[in-house]
Design an enzyme around this catalytic site. Structure first.
Site, PDB file in Angstrom:
ATOM      1  N   LYS A  51      -4.571  -6.575   3.314  1.00  0.00           N
ATOM      2  CA  LYS A  51      -4.655  -5.554   2.207  1.00  0.00           C
ATOM      3  C   LYS A  51      -6.270  -5.001   1.953  1.00  0.00           C
ATOM      4  O   LYS A  51      -6.296  -3.850   1.749  1.00  0.00           O
ATOM      5  CB  LYS A  51      -3.634  -5.889   1.251  1.00  0.00           C
ATOM      6  CG  LYS A  51      -3.722  -4.702   0.111  1.00  0.00           C
ATOM      7  CD  LYS A  51      -3.350  -3.291   0.699  1.00  0.00           C
ATOM      8  CE  LYS A  51      -3.011  -2.300  -0.604  1.00  0.00           C
ATOM      9  NZ  LYS A  51      -3.957  -2.470  -1.741  1.00  0.00           N
ATOM     10  N   SER A  65       0.780  -1.143   0.131  1.00  0.00           N
ATOM     11  CA  SER A  65      -0.069   0.139  -0.044  1.00  0.00           C
ATOM     12  C   SER A  65       0.808   1.228   0.062  1.00  0.00           C
ATOM     13  O   SER A  65       1.866   1.330   0.609  1.00  0.00           O
ATOM     14  CB  SER A  65      -0.883  -0.237   1.305  1.00  0.00           C
ATOM     15  OG  SER A  65      -1.870   1.065   1.158  1.00  0.00           O
ATOM     16  N   GLU A  80     -10.244   2.142   4.546  1.00  0.00           N
ATOM     17  CA  GLU A  80     -10.088   3.401   3.757  1.00  0.00           C
ATOM     18  C   GLU A  80     -11.267   4.075   3.055  1.00  0.00           C
ATOM     19  O   GLU A  80     -11.643   5.162   3.150  1.00  0.00           O
ATOM     20  CB  GLU A  80      -8.891   3.070   2.425  1.00  0.00           C
ATOM     21  CG  GLU A  80      -8.611   4.387   1.714  1.00  0.00           C
ATOM     22  CD  GLU A  80      -7.868   3.710   0.564  1.00  0.00           C
ATOM     23  OE1 GLU A  80      -6.914   2.915   0.681  1.00  0.00           O
ATOM     24  OE2 GLU A  80      -7.979   4.107  -0.789  1.00  0.00           O
ATOM     25  N   HIS A  88      -7.951  -3.246   4.781  1.00  0.00           N
ATOM     26  CA  HIS A  88      -7.164  -1.914   4.766  1.00  0.00           C
ATOM     27  C   HIS A  88      -8.048  -0.986   3.782  1.00  0.00           C
ATOM     28  O   HIS A  88      -8.344   0.071   4.087  1.00  0.00           O
ATOM     29  CB  HIS A  88      -5.744  -1.791   4.419  1.00  0.00           C
ATOM     30  CG  HIS A  88      -5.059  -0.576   4.066  1.00  0.00           C
ATOM     31  ND1 HIS A  88      -5.370   0.003   2.723  1.00  0.00           N
ATOM     32  CD2 HIS A  88      -4.324   0.365   4.592  1.00  0.00           C
ATOM     33  CE1 HIS A  88      -4.775   1.168   2.721  1.00  0.00           C
ATOM     34  NE2 HIS A  88      -4.323   1.413   4.061  1.00  0.00           N
ATOM     35  N   ASN A  89      -8.130  -1.373   2.458  1.00  0.00           N
ATOM     36  CA  ASN A  89      -8.958  -0.568   1.422  1.00  0.00           C
ATOM     37  C   ASN A  89     -10.337  -0.513   1.864  1.00  0.00           C
ATOM     38  O   ASN A  89     -10.854   0.531   1.488  1.00  0.00           O
ATOM     39  CB  ASN A  89      -8.740  -1.222  -0.016  1.00  0.00           C
ATOM     40  CG  ASN A  89      -7.343  -1.140  -0.416  1.00  0.00           C
ATOM     41  OD1 ASN A  89      -6.316  -0.977   0.147  1.00  0.00           O
ATOM     42  ND2 ASN A  89      -7.282  -1.011  -1.793  1.00  0.00           N
TER      43      ASN A  89
END
Ligand code: 2AM
Length: 485
Positions: free
Chosen positions: A189, A134, A196, A192-193
């Site tokens: 990951k 990232s 976000e 995480h997105n």
């Protein structure tokens, strides 16, 4: 430059579009000899011509040359488009590798593809590491957040290099760690997105409220975000929000944000997060609302058809009330952020249990403190919560976070209620509050839902007063029968 056949490169990167090129440069700048390869040789040549002085690169023209250039066990990083290209490249290199070699996929793969690839290579004794990376192009060059998943043995050989090139948190710790086996890295990951997306949606709603209710023009809202960025909301996303809102469009002289079309796009990791959450049975309403909000914004036809439907028209608040309201928005934003992070972490815990990944939930927070889009002071707090209690069932139950959401109560409710009265859509803020209220409730109307299911489908129910599973004979005398033997 070393001879391509000497096998002296510590690591190799194949796929030299901008992400791969920058990752290779980052590795070389840290003193590692890096073999570089690309299907189309021109990219390899260009990299060495433009950046060869930055370190020790070994250009390879063919997969065979590339593999021969690597010391053993070989460490190959694949940086190609997720999907078919990754399968094509892995399939091309696999026959050239030996047991103990390590293939790293640094692309944005779906974790289920990573699990499949890891299993296939494991049968040949080759380690496959799915690494979430990232931070975009800049991160790849100057320090990304890296989330590798794979075997312990692979991490032992790879970790030190990743730790060199990863972003460093404010305490100097590298923003990478072994997340867990097979797909764990790519899963983390993905979440995480998703987080976000939720963060961005909450920030957008806060801005909308400052504008519509407090009556702040973008430049004034920018000041508010700048102030927030010096407190507990200190984060990359709040910082760039202030910069974007303060920016004036050169072509029109208007606030830049007013010159941008209001249809948000998505690449799909937010959607993957929600799809996966549904499969795991984990409620992630904050992320889901964020994905749906972007989707709705792009539905031009629906929006045109609904423009002009009735809604309230209220003037903005006066100056003093506006300042008080802006403070309430900060509290609502912060409490909602805690709630949506709690949802993201619940999802990682559920997947960790489902797949036996044994993810250290505090470490994930530590790895996100630098290099990635959601980097924030807040993540130190999340890590502290899991350090204090690794079995913490939800972030909302951590004493400090519980104290903060509790203190934000009145403001949070006032902001959501005001949004409703003003007709400003706040799906993220209101979903967060609903999730908080649902989780803390003594009793939920799910009891009625379950009773209805028993009525029309004989789906049975449990009782509050004694164990067992029961069905009421709704169509007969409404007597109750026990159905579990
Ligand atoms: P190229 O330069 O030869 O197109 C991003 O698209 C990167 O992935 C590029 O380096 C591209 O190589 C590479 N790539 C895409 N599909 C590929 C494939 N099927 N095999 C090898 N490399 C591929």
């Amino acid at each position: 430059m070393s001879d391509a056949m000497s096998g002296t490169a510590q690591i190799g990167v194949t796929g030299l579009a901008v992400m791969g090129r920058n990752l290779a440069r980052n590795l070389a700048r840290h003193g590692h000899t890096v073999a570089v390869h690309n299907r189309t040789g021109a990219r390899t040549k260009a990299l060495v011509e433009e950046f060869g002085k930055e370190g020790d690169f070994v250009p390879a023209g063919t997969p065979r040359e590339f593999v021969a250039a690597l010391e053993r066990p070989r460490r190959l990083v694949v940086m190609v488009k997720a999907g078919e290209a990754t399968d094509a490249v892995v399939g091309e290199f696999a026959p050239l590798l030996e047991p103990g070699d390590i293939v790293v996929d640094g692309g944005n793969a779906h974790f289920s593809d990573t699990r499949r690839r890891e299993e296939a290579l494991r049968e040949r004794g080759v380690h496959f590491v799915g690494a979430g990376v990232s931070g975009g192009e800049e991160g790849a060059l100057h320090g990304p957040s890296i989330m590798p998943g794979g075997s312990d043995e692979a991490y032992a050989a790879l970790g030190p290099l990743l730790e060199d090139i990863a972003a460093k948190a404010h305490d100097g710790a590298p923003c990478t760690a072994h997340i867990g086996p097979d797909g764990a890295g790519h899963f983390v990951k993905m979440v995480h997105n998703g987080i976000e997306y939720a963060d961005m949606q909450l920030i957008a709603e806060a801005y909308d409220m400052l504008r519509a209710v407090a009556g702040y023009a973008p430049a004034r809202a920018a000041e508010v975000f700048r102030t927030w960025n010096t407190g507990r909301l200190d984060s990359y996303l709040v910082g760039i929000t202030a910069e974007v809102l303060a920016h004036t469009d050169a072509a029109t002289g208007r606030p830049f944000v007013d010159a941008v079309a209001d249809a948000a796009e998505q690449k799909g990791t937010g959607r993957w997060t929600v799809q996966t959450a549904l499969d795991l049975g984990v409620p992630v309403s904050g992320i889901a609302e964020a994905v749906f909000a972007r989707s709705l914004s792009g539905h031009t036809g629906l929006r045109e058809a609904a423009t002009g439907l009735p809604g309230p028209h209220r003037p903005p608040l006066g100056e003093r009330d506006a300042a008080h309201f802006a403070d309430q928005v900060e509290q609502a934003l912060y409490a909602s952020k805690i709630t949506s992070y709690a949802q993201g972490w619940n999802m990682m815990r559920a997947a960790s249990e489902e797949y036996g990944w044994n993810i250290d939930l505090g470490t994930v927070a530590a790895v996100w403190r630098g290099g990635c889009i959601i980097r924030a002071a807040f993540l130190d707090r999340v890590r502290a919560a899991y350090d204090a209690d690794p079995a913490l069932p939800t972030l909302l139950a951590d004493a400090e976070f519980a104290g903060e959401t509790g203190a934000a109560q009145e403001a949070w409710r006032a902001v959501v209620a005001t949004a409703v009265r003003y007709g400003v859509p706040v799906p993220g803020l209101s979903a967060a509050l609903a999730s908080y209220d649902a989780l803390r409730a003594d009793r939920l109307p799910a009891a009625l839902t379950q009773a209805q299911r028993d009525y029309f489908g004989a789906h049975a129910y449990r009782r509050t007063d004694r164990p067992g599973v029961y069905h009421t004979l709704w169509g007969q005398d409404r007597s109750e029968v026990r159905t579990d033997g």
